[in-house]
Design a protein around this motif. Structure first.
Motif, PDB file in Angstrom:
ATOM      1  N   ASP A 147      87.014  62.841  -7.099  1.00  0.00           N
ATOM      2  CA  ASP A 147      86.547  63.287  -5.786  1.00  0.00           C
ATOM      3  C   ASP A 147      85.310  64.151  -5.958  1.00  0.00           C
ATOM      4  O   ASP A 147      84.988  64.601  -7.048  1.00  0.00           O
ATOM      5  N   MET A 163      83.361  64.818   2.073  1.00  0.00           N
ATOM      6  CA  MET A 163      84.676  64.214   2.292  1.00  0.00           C
ATOM      7  C   MET A 163      84.590  62.696   2.319  1.00  0.00           C
ATOM      8  O   MET A 163      85.425  61.994   1.730  1.00  0.00           O
ATOM      9  N   GLU A 164      83.561  62.164   2.977  1.00  0.00           N
ATOM     10  CA  GLU A 164      83.418  60.710   3.060  1.00  0.00           C
ATOM     11  C   GLU A 164      83.118  60.097   1.692  1.00  0.00           C
ATOM     12  O   GLU A 164      83.578  58.992   1.379  1.00  0.00           O
ATOM     13  N   ILE A 167      86.381  59.795  -0.041  1.00  0.00           N
ATOM     14  CA  ILE A 167      87.148  58.649   0.457  1.00  0.00           C
ATOM     15  C   ILE A 167      86.694  57.374  -0.245  1.00  0.00           C
ATOM     16  O   ILE A 167      87.512  56.565  -0.715  1.00  0.00           O
ATOM     17  N   VAL A 189      92.790  65.013  -0.627  1.00  0.00           N
ATOM     18  CA  VAL A 189      92.289  65.317   0.714  1.00  0.00           C
ATOM     19  C   VAL A 189      91.211  66.397   0.617  1.00  0.00           C
ATOM     20  O   VAL A 189      91.429  67.461   0.028  1.00  0.00           O
ATOM     21  N   GLY A 191      87.566  68.147   2.976  1.00  0.00           N
ATOM     22  CA  GLY A 191      87.175  68.461   4.343  1.00  0.00           C
ATOM     23  C   GLY A 191      86.940  69.934   4.593  1.00  0.00           C
ATOM     24  O   GLY A 191      86.838  70.360   5.746  1.00  0.00           O
ATOM     25  N   SER A 201      90.396  62.749   6.561  1.00  0.00           N
ATOM     26  CA  SER A 201      90.553  62.479   5.134  1.00  0.00           C
ATOM     27  C   SER A 201      91.984  62.033   4.826  1.00  0.00           C
ATOM     28  O   SER A 201      92.202  61.024   4.135  1.00  0.00           O
TER      29      SER A 201
END
Length: 374
Positions: A147, A163-164, A167, A189, A191, A201
């Motif tokens: 991440d 955050m995107e 993902i 997760v 955000g 998320s």
């Protein structure tokens, strides 16, 4: 994806106790994972960590890929054999450590290019490479998606973009991981502190389908109360039948409050880091064994503990060891702290099973609230 065998045995409010079953043994939850950064929990034998009550350790992808090299660990039989730990291991993705290399990294959609903090050599970490290192080379029982860790504080747009990215990297991590009989993959997760981003998320990660879900991007400066608030509005969007893991947390009061908001798993370097600096965690709060008031204190840290370091050595002796610069000082205090954190999780589990967690929570908050911002 193969289902992750997770059985919830009892709940009290949002708090819950359960068992995560793996091919290398059961993990009792809530669980605290001692951190084995370089293939060792600092200053401790793995037998001491096991005797303290730990069911699972955390391994560090970034450090092990640089030294001794993840391919070397693989040739030597994997991380479990290498460090003599037969129980489950969860590995982080390396994302946090790379994020912390300010000025030494460059992030793109493909992954992160960075220079080693050890010798300046160049490396590249992508979602696919992270999975290869964790699952194939190290042999982790639980791997984490790669991440992008979000800076704090962050603007809404910065947090959304980060955050995107996480993902998209989560989907790539999932694709690279594939289907595995005895290994598992957790999504993360992100955000920042924005409720709608955390919700988005969590929901998108649920669609990708992971064995478990971590709450990342906390304990980075937002403070205890804000952290608990983020956990509180994130948890309802996570699957109830999968484990929830709060990454990099934390102080005993953080653990108690996060359990109250539905978290099942934790990791933090605090027990051994505190131990190296003379701080002992106790049921009455932390104490500093370097302080002069302990010079002639013949009492142990905790005479009721099953841990020899807690029960059999006086505070005066520990004070002397630190003053003399003896290696035994951080060894004993790290052992005590590791055992204390495991005792805390055991006490939490027992209180939930007995329907007495809220009573324990009030008691410990009364003793530990002062440690929140210290």
């Amino acid at each position: 994806m193969t289902d992750f065998p997770f059985k919830i045995t009892k709940t009290e409010g949002r708090a819950r106790t359960g068992v995560l079953s793996t091919s290398r043994g059961d993990i009792r939850t809530p669980a605290f994972m001692p951190v084995g950064t370089a293939g060792t929990v600092k200053a401790l034998y793995t037998s001491q960590v096991e005797e303290a009550g730990a069911d699972i350790l955390l391994g560090n992808t970034y450090h092990l890929m640089l030294r001794p090299g993840s391919d070397r660990v693989a040739r030597l039989g994997g991380l479990h054999k290498f460090m003599r730990w037969d129980k489950p291991i969860l590995t982080d993705s390396g994302g946090f450590q790379v994020w912390s290399l300010t000025g030494l990294r460059k992030m793109t959609e493909e992954g992160v290019s960075f220079k080693s903090h050890i010798d300046g050599s160049s490396h590249f970490l992508s979602p696919e490479r992270s999975i290869e290192i964790q699952a194939d080379h190290l042999g982790a029982d639980i791997s984490m998606q790669l991440d992008e860790c979000t800076n704090f504080p962050a603007t809404y747009e910065e947090a959304r973009s980060s955050m995107e990215m996480s993902i998209r990297w989560g989907q790539r991590s999932r694709d690279a991981f594939g289907e595995r009989e005895t290994q598992n993959l957790f999504g993360i997760v992100q955000g920042s502190t924005f409720e709608d981003l955390r919700k988005q998320s969590a929901e998108q990660l649920r669609e990708i389908e992971f064995n478990g879900y971590a709450i990342g991007g906390l304990a980075v400066g937002e403070g205890h109360d804000r952290m608990i608030e983020v956990i509180s509005f994130t948890e309802p969007h996570l699957p109830k039948d999968r484990p929830r893991y709060l990454m990099g947390v934390g102080k005993p009061i953080d653990l108690v409050e996060a359990v109250a908001h539905g978290v099942d798993m934790f990791d933090c370097v605090l027990p051994t880091r505190s131990g190296r600096h003379g701080q002992a965690w106790t049921w009455d709060g932390p104490i500093n064994l370097k302080n002069a008031r302990f010079i002639e204190d013949d009492s142990p840290i905790d005479e009721t503990s099953d841990c020899p370091a807690s029960r059999d050595y006086s505070k005066a002796y520990l004070n002397h060891l630190f003053k003399a610069g003896e290696y035994l000082a951080p060894m004993l205090l790290s052992w005590h702290n590791t055992a204390f954190f495991q005792s805390l999780m055991s006490r939490i589990r027992l209180s939930i099973e007995a329907g007495e967690f809220e009573s324990l929570r009030r008691e410990l908050n009364g003793k530990w609230r002062k440690t929140v911002e210290k």
